[in-house]
Write a protein that holds these residues in place. Sequence first.
Motif, PDB file in Angstrom:
ATOM      1  N   ARG A 143       0.830  -1.205   0.000  1.00 32.87           N
ATOM      2  CA  ARG A 143       0.000   0.000   0.000  1.00 32.87           C
ATOM      3  C   ARG A 143       0.866   1.258   0.000  1.00 32.87           C
ATOM      4  NH1 ARG A 143      -4.018  -3.469   2.413  1.00 32.87           N
ATOM      5  NH2 ARG A 143      -2.948  -3.592   4.420  1.00 32.87           N
ATOM      6  N   ARG A 144       1.977   1.224   0.734  1.00 36.67           N
ATOM      7  CA  ARG A 144       2.903   2.360   0.710  1.00 36.67           C
ATOM      8  C   ARG A 144       3.499   2.543  -0.689  1.00 36.67           C
ATOM      9  NH1 ARG A 144       3.783   0.905   6.208  1.00 36.67           N
ATOM     10  NH2 ARG A 144       5.186  -0.812   5.650  1.00 36.67           N
ATOM     11  N   TYR A 145       3.826   1.447  -1.307  1.00 32.20           N
ATOM     12  CA  TYR A 145       4.380   1.505  -2.658  1.00 32.20           C
ATOM     13  C   TYR A 145       3.354   2.072  -3.644  1.00 32.20           C
ATOM     14  CZ  TYR A 145       6.286  -0.274  -7.094  1.00 32.20           C
ATOM     15  OH  TYR A 145       6.748  -0.394  -8.388  1.00 32.20           O
ATOM     16  N   ILE A 146       2.107   1.675  -3.508  1.00 29.16           N
ATOM     17  CA  ILE A 146       1.048   2.195  -4.377  1.00 29.16           C
ATOM     18  C   ILE A 146       0.898   3.706  -4.190  1.00 29.16           C
ATOM     19  CG2 ILE A 146      -1.463   2.195  -4.760  1.00 29.16           C
ATOM     20  CD1 ILE A 146      -1.336  -0.874  -4.196  1.00 29.16           C
ATOM     21  N   ARG A 147       0.924   4.167  -2.939  1.00 32.40           N
ATOM     22  CA  ARG A 147       0.824   5.616  -2.696  1.00 32.40           C
ATOM     23  C   ARG A 147       1.997   6.353  -3.344  1.00 32.40           C
ATOM     24  NH1 ARG A 147      -1.141   3.883   2.370  1.00 32.40           N
ATOM     25  NH2 ARG A 147       0.857   4.204   3.428  1.00 32.40           N
ATOM     26  N   ARG A 148       3.124   5.716  -3.344  1.00 34.88           N
ATOM     27  CA  ARG A 148       4.292   6.323  -3.989  1.00 34.88           C
ATOM     28  C   ARG A 148       4.072   6.441  -5.499  1.00 34.88           C
ATOM     29  NH1 ARG A 148      10.189   4.635  -1.627  1.00 34.88           N
ATOM     30  NH2 ARG A 148      10.716   6.784  -1.137  1.00 34.88           N
ATOM     31  N   LEU A 149       3.539   5.398  -6.095  1.00 33.23           N
ATOM     32  CA  LEU A 149       3.276   5.447  -7.534  1.00 33.23           C
ATOM     33  C   LEU A 149       2.210   6.486  -7.857  1.00 33.23           C
ATOM     34  CD1 LEU A 149       3.361   1.670  -8.589  1.00 33.23           C
ATOM     35  CD2 LEU A 149       5.222   3.355  -8.587  1.00 33.23           C
ATOM     36  N   GLU A 150       1.256   6.656  -6.961  1.00 36.88           N
ATOM     37  CA  GLU A 150       0.225   7.682  -7.169  1.00 36.88           C
ATOM     38  C   GLU A 150       0.823   9.079  -7.205  1.00 36.88           C
ATOM     39  OE1 GLU A 150      -3.601   5.423  -5.041  1.00 36.88           O
ATOM     40  OE2 GLU A 150      -2.325   6.785  -3.885  1.00 36.88           O
ATOM     41  N   ALA A 151       1.998   9.245  -6.602  1.00 42.16           N
ATOM     42  CA  ALA A 151       2.645  10.564  -6.535  1.00 42.16           C
ATOM     43  C   ALA A 151       3.486  10.880  -7.765  1.00 42.16           C
ATOM     44  CB  ALA A 151       3.523  10.646  -5.288  1.00 42.16           C
ATOM     45  N   VAL A 152       3.648   9.920  -8.674  1.00 46.28           N
ATOM     46  CA  VAL A 152       4.506  10.137  -9.841  1.00 46.28           C
ATOM     47  C   VAL A 152       4.024  11.299 -10.714  1.00 46.28           C
ATOM     48  CG1 VAL A 152       5.369   9.119 -11.993  1.00 46.28           C
ATOM     49  CG2 VAL A 152       5.416   7.792  -9.873  1.00 46.28           C
ATOM     50  N   PRO A 153       2.721  11.429 -11.037  1.00 50.46           N
ATOM     51  CA  PRO A 153       2.300  12.552 -11.885  1.00 50.46           C
ATOM     52  C   PRO A 153       2.645  13.920 -11.294  1.00 50.46           C
ATOM     53  CG  PRO A 153       0.581  10.892 -11.803  1.00 50.46           C
ATOM     54  CD  PRO A 153       1.596  10.500 -10.772  1.00 50.46           C
ATOM     55  N   ALA A 154       2.422  14.098 -10.002  1.00 52.02           N
ATOM     56  CA  ALA A 154       2.733  15.394  -9.371  1.00 52.02           C
ATOM     57  C   ALA A 154       4.230  15.659  -9.406  1.00 52.02           C
ATOM     58  CB  ALA A 154       2.216  15.415  -7.936  1.00 52.02           C
ATOM     59  N   LEU A 155       5.030  14.628  -9.153  1.00 57.16           N
ATOM     60  CA  LEU A 155       6.481  14.801  -9.192  1.00 57.16           C
ATOM     61  C   LEU A 155       6.940  15.180 -10.593  1.00 57.16           C
ATOM     62  CD1 LEU A 155       9.249  14.537  -7.749  1.00 57.16           C
ATOM     63  CD2 LEU A 155       9.285  12.161  -8.551  1.00 57.16           C
ATOM     64  N   PHE A 156       6.438  14.494 -11.601  1.00 58.41           N
ATOM     65  CA  PHE A 156       6.856  14.795 -12.974  1.00 58.41           C
ATOM     66  C   PHE A 156       6.393  16.182 -13.405  1.00 58.41           C
ATOM     67  CE2 PHE A 156       7.858  10.414 -15.050  1.00 58.41           C
ATOM     68  CZ  PHE A 156       8.748  10.150 -14.011  1.00 58.41           C
ATOM     69  N   ASP A 157       5.222  16.609 -12.948  1.00 65.81           N
ATOM     70  CA  ASP A 157       4.777  17.981 -13.245  1.00 65.81           C
ATOM     71  C   ASP A 157       5.755  18.989 -12.653  1.00 65.81           C
ATOM     72  OD1 ASP A 157       2.566  17.211 -14.702  1.00 65.81           O
ATOM     73  OD2 ASP A 157       1.122  17.543 -13.082  1.00 65.81           O
ATOM     74  N   GLN A 158       6.261  18.709 -11.457  1.00 67.59           N
ATOM     75  CA  GLN A 158       7.252  19.603 -10.857  1.00 67.59           C
ATOM     76  C   GLN A 158       8.538  19.601 -11.669  1.00 67.59           C
ATOM     77  OE1 GLN A 158       7.796  19.125  -6.569  1.00 67.59           O
ATOM     78  NE2 GLN A 158       5.672  18.468  -6.376  1.00 67.59           N
ATOM     79  N   TYR A 159       8.964  18.420 -12.110  1.00 66.08           N
ATOM     80  CA  TYR A 159      10.171  18.355 -12.933  1.00 66.08           C
ATOM     81  C   TYR A 159       9.989  19.131 -14.235  1.00 66.08           C
ATOM     82  CZ  TYR A 159      13.044  15.034 -10.292  1.00 66.08           C
ATOM     83  OH  TYR A 159      13.843  14.438  -9.351  1.00 66.08           O
ATOM     84  N   ILE A 160       8.828  19.006 -14.851  1.00 63.11           N
ATOM     85  CA  ILE A 160       8.571  19.765 -16.076  1.00 63.11           C
ATOM     86  C   ILE A 160       8.645  21.260 -15.789  1.00 63.11           C
ATOM     87  CG2 ILE A 160       6.765  20.374 -17.748  1.00 63.11           C
ATOM     88  CD1 ILE A 160       5.948  17.383 -17.704  1.00 63.11           C
ATOM     89  N   GLY A 161       8.088  21.672 -14.654  1.00 62.11           N
ATOM     90  CA  GLY A 161       8.134  23.084 -14.284  1.00 62.11           C
ATOM     91  C   GLY A 161       9.552  23.600 -14.109  1.00 62.11           C
ATOM     92  N   VAL A 162      10.404  22.827 -13.446  1.00 61.32           N
ATOM     93  CA  VAL A 162      11.774  23.313 -13.231  1.00 61.32           C
ATOM     94  C   VAL A 162      12.569  23.276 -14.538  1.00 61.32           C
ATOM     95  CG1 VAL A 162      11.742  22.627 -10.804  1.00 61.32           C
ATOM     96  CG2 VAL A 162      12.748  21.075 -12.481  1.00 61.32           C
ATOM     97  N   MET A 163      12.257  22.326 -15.433  1.00 63.39           N
ATOM     98  CA  MET A 163      12.944  22.304 -16.724  1.00 63.39           C
ATOM     99  C   MET A 163      12.500  23.475 -17.596  1.00 63.39           C
ATOM    100  SD  MET A 163      13.495  18.281 -17.732  1.00 63.39           S
ATOM    101  CE  MET A 163      11.818  17.712 -17.431  1.00 63.39           C
ATOM    102  N   GLU A 164      11.226  23.846 -17.498  1.00 69.57           N
ATOM    103  CA  GLU A 164      10.756  25.033 -18.223  1.00 69.57           C
ATOM    104  C   GLU A 164      11.487  26.275 -17.732  1.00 69.57           C
ATOM    105  OE1 GLU A 164       6.150  23.881 -19.400  1.00 69.57           O
ATOM    106  OE2 GLU A 164       6.576  24.698 -17.416  1.00 69.57           O
ATOM    107  N   ALA A 165      11.671  26.376 -16.426  1.00 71.64           N
ATOM    108  CA  ALA A 165      12.423  27.511 -15.874  1.00 71.64           C
ATOM    109  C   ALA A 165      13.864  27.474 -16.355  1.00 71.64           C
ATOM    110  CB  ALA A 165      12.366  27.487 -14.354  1.00 71.64           C
ATOM    111  N   GLY A 166      14.439  26.275 -16.459  1.00 68.89           N
ATOM    112  CA  GLY A 166      15.798  26.150 -16.959  1.00 68.89           C
ATOM    113  C   GLY A 166      15.912  26.591 -18.407  1.00 68.89           C
TER     114      GLY A 166
END
Length: 256
Positions: A143-166
């Motif tokens: 269940r902890r692992y599933i919650r982690r996978l659920e967080a992937v979209p938000a994390l990738f959106d943040q990465y896209i945001g910082v790459m856009e700033a770059g």
Amino acid sequence: PVSATEAPRSEAVAASPSADAEARFLALVEREWQWRLAQFPQLATGVGVHDHDDRLGRVDAVAQQERRRYWEGVLAELDRIDIDTLPPARRIDARIFRDQLESSVDNIRLGDWQMPFNADSSFWSGLTFLPRRQPLATADDYRRYIRRLEAVPALFDQYIGVMEAGIARGMTVPRATLGGRDRSIAQLAEGDPEASPFYAPFKRIPAGVPADEADALREAGRRVVAEAVQPAYAKLHVFFRDTYVPNARTTLAAHD
């Protein structure tokens, strides 16, 4: 037995400036380390600390500046410790610790975090190590692992945001190193969810997990891969291919 003349000397040693400085230094190091593990849950998992196995952490600009301020505060605390009174080995520890802190602060100040991958490693590929690093022995572990996978979209959106700033300030990986890199993203964005490396742990749920619960976990695992992980990789792939690569710098030097 300790003589009356020896006792005061032992107490004096215990309360010496060197002992006090060492205790303060070790407490500071431990406090910063526990904070660092909470800030970087994947690091925690990698070093065998599993208190944060349901999270992926943050990489956005706000989090970066919060970390910078924290590390600057730790440096200020380190400045108030008389390092020269420490035992020789601890003095080396303190200098290494200071170097780590100063490097972390400088990297954030320079905007290094806006270039979150390099020519031979990346956050999207590094994430695939999670199924092997994270302990998965109980239903709660899954269940902890599933919650982690659920967080992937938000994390990738943040990465896209910082790459856009770059991109906006020219802080990108050289375009010459990006040929074919999008394929490592695309292969995780498509296909049967059960063939994904993120689903692999659900194929080997331990026998100690009741059968009906194991079935529910497998269904939840398939769903989270299909509805969260793969779409996140698909979105990243489009951004990488259509926006990042065309706007990446054509120079090679670190100066640029």
